[in-house]
Design a protein around this motif. Structure first.
Motif, PDB file in Angstrom:
ATOM      1  N   ARG A   1       0.834  -1.206   0.000  1.00  0.00           N
ATOM      2  CA  ARG A   1       0.000   0.000   0.000  1.00  0.00           C
ATOM      3  C   ARG A   1       0.872   1.261   0.000  1.00  0.00           C
ATOM      4  O   ARG A   1       0.447   2.320  -0.488  1.00  0.00           O
ATOM      5  N   ASN A   2       2.105   1.155   0.514  1.00  0.00           N
ATOM      6  CA  ASN A   2       2.959   2.333   0.639  1.00  0.00           C
ATOM      7  C   ASN A   2       3.500   2.823  -0.697  1.00  0.00           C
ATOM      8  O   ASN A   2       4.057   3.928  -0.769  1.00  0.00           O
ATOM      9  N   ILE A   3       3.333   2.030  -1.757  1.00  0.00           N
ATOM     10  CA  ILE A   3       3.630   2.530  -3.095  1.00  0.00           C
ATOM     11  C   ILE A   3       2.733   3.722  -3.430  1.00  0.00           C
ATOM     12  O   ILE A   3       3.109   4.602  -4.210  1.00  0.00           O
ATOM     13  N   TYR A   4       1.579   3.795  -2.773  1.00  0.00           N
ATOM     14  CA  TYR A   4       0.601   4.852  -3.033  1.00  0.00           C
ATOM     15  C   TYR A   4       0.734   5.996  -2.026  1.00  0.00           C
ATOM     16  O   TYR A   4      -0.231   6.688  -1.712  1.00  0.00           O
ATOM     17  N   GLY A   5       1.968   6.201  -1.545  1.00  0.00           N
ATOM     18  CA  GLY A   5       2.242   7.233  -0.577  1.00  0.00           C
ATOM     19  C   GLY A   5       2.409   8.614  -1.194  1.00  0.00           C
ATOM     20  O   GLY A   5       2.494   8.785  -2.417  1.00  0.00           O
TER      21      GLY A   5
ATOM     22  N   ALA B   1       6.892  -4.712  -7.744  1.00  0.00           N
ATOM     23  CA  ALA B   1       6.536  -4.742  -6.326  1.00  0.00           C
ATOM     24  C   ALA B   1       7.467  -5.612  -5.499  1.00  0.00           C
ATOM     25  O   ALA B   1       7.461  -5.524  -4.262  1.00  0.00           O
ATOM     26  N   ASP B   2       8.285  -6.435  -6.147  1.00  0.00           N
ATOM     27  CA  ASP B   2       9.257  -7.224  -5.391  1.00  0.00           C
ATOM     28  C   ASP B   2      10.351  -6.353  -4.793  1.00  0.00           C
ATOM     29  O   ASP B   2      10.967  -6.712  -3.785  1.00  0.00           O
ATOM     30  N   ARG B   3      10.606  -5.188  -5.377  1.00  0.00           N
ATOM     31  CA  ARG B   3      11.673  -4.315  -4.901  1.00  0.00           C
ATOM     32  C   ARG B   3      11.139  -2.942  -4.480  1.00  0.00           C
ATOM     33  O   ARG B   3      11.601  -2.376  -3.495  1.00  0.00           O
ATOM     34  N   VAL B   4      10.195  -2.375  -5.204  1.00  0.00           N
ATOM     35  CA  VAL B   4       9.629  -1.072  -4.844  1.00  0.00           C
ATOM     36  C   VAL B   4       8.576  -1.296  -3.766  1.00  0.00           C
ATOM     37  O   VAL B   4       7.515  -1.864  -4.017  1.00  0.00           O
ATOM     38  N   LYS B   5       8.888  -0.857  -2.552  1.00  0.00           N
ATOM     39  CA  LYS B   5       7.991  -1.085  -1.411  1.00  0.00           C
ATOM     40  C   LYS B   5       7.377   0.213  -0.890  1.00  0.00           C
ATOM     41  O   LYS B   5       6.515   0.183  -0.027  1.00  0.00           O
ATOM     42  N   MET B   6       7.861   1.342  -1.406  1.00  0.00           N
ATOM     43  CA  MET B   6       7.261   2.622  -1.053  1.00  0.00           C
ATOM     44  C   MET B   6       7.564   3.616  -2.161  1.00  0.00           C
ATOM     45  O   MET B   6       8.611   3.536  -2.808  1.00  0.00           O
ATOM     46  N   ALA B   7       6.618   4.524  -2.381  1.00  0.00           N
ATOM     47  CA  ALA B   7       6.817   5.637  -3.307  1.00  0.00           C
ATOM     48  C   ALA B   7       6.000   6.812  -2.789  1.00  0.00           C
ATOM     49  O   ALA B   7       4.979   6.621  -2.114  1.00  0.00           O
ATOM     50  N   ASN B   8       6.448   8.019  -3.105  1.00  0.00           N
ATOM     51  CA  ASN B   8       5.781   9.217  -2.579  1.00  0.00           C
ATOM     52  C   ASN B   8       5.696  10.259  -3.681  1.00  0.00           C
ATOM     53  O   ASN B   8       6.709  10.827  -4.096  1.00  0.00           O
ATOM     54  N   LEU B   9       4.474  10.476  -4.161  1.00  0.00           N
ATOM     55  CA  LEU B   9       4.250  11.483  -5.194  1.00  0.00           C
ATOM     56  C   LEU B   9       4.593  12.865  -4.659  1.00  0.00           C
ATOM     57  O   LEU B   9       4.233  13.226  -3.539  1.00  0.00           O
ATOM     58  N   ALA B  10       5.263  13.667  -5.483  1.00  0.00           N
ATOM     59  CA  ALA B  10       5.594  15.039  -5.112  1.00  0.00           C
ATOM     60  C   ALA B  10       4.694  16.008  -5.885  1.00  0.00           C
ATOM     61  O   ALA B  10       4.785  16.043  -7.101  1.00  0.00           O
ATOM     62  N   GLN B  11       3.846  16.775  -5.157  1.00  0.00           N
ATOM     63  CA  GLN B  11       3.566  16.727  -3.740  1.00  0.00           C
ATOM     64  C   GLN B  11       2.055  16.755  -3.523  1.00  0.00           C
ATOM     65  O   GLN B  11       1.304  16.895  -4.484  1.00  0.00           O
TER      66      GLN B  11
END
Length: 506
Positions: A39-43, A349-359
């Protein structure tokens, strides 16, 4: 057996090409459980920059609840703060205690504006509580000290008797917050200190040594990672940091419509700039793949996360606004960039566990724009609303053949996609068609996936420059999609030009 499956997929795609000719795409989605799409990919990311915090989340002495309610609807999972470049000039003690007694400072990073520090640690963590999301705090390595960072963590996370824990209680918070996600610096190669990767790795090891796990809290330390395709940074840092102390390493990549000197307007652009932006957006696939491959050398079991904690399109600021505030409008083009980027993250998703759109608000590729008491939701907001069904679902392997979107003698794949299966067994597929002029037919082969019904939503508009404004807030928003049907065991979809389509198969 693996080679046989791959051969079958290729044969299917060639069959699809023949069937749909030049205007069709072919997709195979297998019912093989992949990694969880965190879910943190949608941060999201909220820096003390321009009108993101002040006039965005915070108005004088309170948090804006209309913004909070809008973000709760899309299930914001994690919010990053206070920066960004601002983080390495931020001293947390300036912004605690009675607001009328807080230190007034100057935001030397973004516009040399006065900062009254009325929004600080307590206000940010109250915001996260209201959103129901996890906080992700970026600590100050550039102008701070290990002692300052260690003290902040004690103030946040220690539940026992100490001077700092008692100070937190005196300031209105009895129980610790148990903050888990913690960035050790930001963009240390640039605004975070102008460091070499070798030097930063040493600083990371020094700072992280004093980042303690207090009872009830387990820190997830995130190292400051590369700018875009600086693979040497990732190689050097991965080789030299204490990986046992590290949950993840970050990476930043911005889609630019033009050059750094002139990035182009957020609203007034032609197909040349549209195409360039889409081609730049698709570079995320290569960049993520190559950074992941470097990480695999040092972390073959994929225990560490690649954290893309700044991404999005960066255009010129809107005319008539402070250029240091990075306020830009948000068009259908930006929504297509968001959908495409999230598809790439889902497929890694095996490696990307978080992403944060700016801003999040009023800065760069915002979800929300505000003007006094008014609020408008951007096309990018609606992409996150459509894609929230992927949060914590299992990714499904997807093989895609796409026709090209050709412009000015150059070409890029017109269609991208990702797929997942949730805990109830429902399958979701998200498509993006980047071609601004052509609808594209897609035949989806689903070996092992039985479904009876298909429903969907679509996000598109008449022009790729279309935006939502305070006077016309609903120009670009999702609608019911009726362009998908079951045909035998397959799914046939007609993607409108320049559209995001999300389907639910039951």
């Amino acid at each position: 057996m693996k080679h046989a499956r791959n051969l079958f997929s290729l044969l299917f795609l060639f069959f699809s090409v023949g069937l749909f000719a030049q205007n069709g795409a072919g997709v195979t989605i297998r019912d093989t459980s992949g990694p969880v799409i965190s879910r943190n990919i949608y941060g999201h990311f909220s820096e003390d920059l321009g009108r993101c915090i002040y006039d965005g989340f915070w108005t004088g002495d309170h948090i804006r609840m209309d913004v909070v309610e809008a973000l709760k609807k899309i299930r914001v999972p994690v919010l990053r703060w206070p920066g960004g470049c601002f983080a390495d000039m931020y001293h947390w003690r300036d912004a605690i205690g009675p607001r009328d007694q807080r230190k007034h400072t100057v935001n030397t990073t973004w516009g040399m504006v006065s900062e009254d520090n009325s929004f600080g640690t307590h206000e940010f963590l109250q915001l996260c509580d209201l959103l129901g999301c996890q906080p992700y705090i970026a600590g100050n390595v550039g102008s701070g000290t290990p002692a300052e960072m260690a003290d902040w963590l004690e103030y946040l996370n220690y539940g026992g008797k100490s001077t700092l824990a008692d100070l937190r209680r005196q300031n209105g918070r009895d129980q610790p917050w148990d903050v888990s996600f913690w960035g050790v610096g930001n963009e240390s190669w640039g605004c975070g200190g102008g460091m070499t990767p070798e030097y930063y790795a040493g600083e990371y090891n020094r700072y992280s040594e004093f980042c303690r796990n207090y009872p009830g809290s387990q820190l997830k330390l995130i190292a400051s990672g590369a700018n875009s395709d600086d693979y040497n940074w990732t190689e050097t840092v991965m080789k030299n940091i204490n990986r046992g102390h590290t949950w993840g390493i970050s990476m930043h990549y911005y889609t630019l419509a033009g050059s750094w000197e002139h990035k182009g307007s957020a609203t007034q652009f032609n197909e040349d700039l549209y195409f360039r932006a889409m081609a730049a957006c698709l570079r995320m696939e290569t960049i993520v793949s190559r950074h992941s491959a470097i990480m695999d050398k040092y972390d073959p079991r994929k225990r560490m996360a690649l954290v893309v904690d700044e991404w999005g399109i960066w255009t010129d600021a809107e005319p008539g606004t402070n250029p240091a505030f990075l306020y830009q409008q948000n068009s259908l083009r930006d929504a297509l960039i968001a959908g495409t980027t999230l598809n790439i993250f889902n497929n890694h998703a095996d490696r990307v566990k978080m992403a944060n759109l700016a801003q999040t608000v009023n800065v760069l590729q915002s979800l929300v724009l505000t003007e006094k008491d008014k609020m408008v939701l951007t096309p990018t907001y609606y992409v996150f609303d459509l894609y929230k069904i992927h949060q914590d679902a299992r990714s499904l392997p997807i093989h895609l053949w796409s026709p090209d979107y050709v412009h000015g003698g150059e070409k890029i794949p017109a269609v991208n996609a990702s797929a997942s299966k949730d805990s109830s067994g429902t399958v979701h597929v998200s498509f993006v068609n980047l071609d601004p002029a052509k609808k594209i037919n897609v035949r989806v082969n689903l070996p092992g996936i039985a479904f009876k019904t298909v429903e969907g939503q679509v996000l598109t508009s008449a022009k790729f420059t279309d935006v939502n404004t305070f006077d016309d807030p609903n120009r670009v928003k999702p609608a019911v999609f009726n362009g998908a049907k079951k045909e035998g065991a397959d799914l046939v979809v007609e993607l409108p030009a320049m559209s995001v389509v999300v389907l639910e198969l039951k």
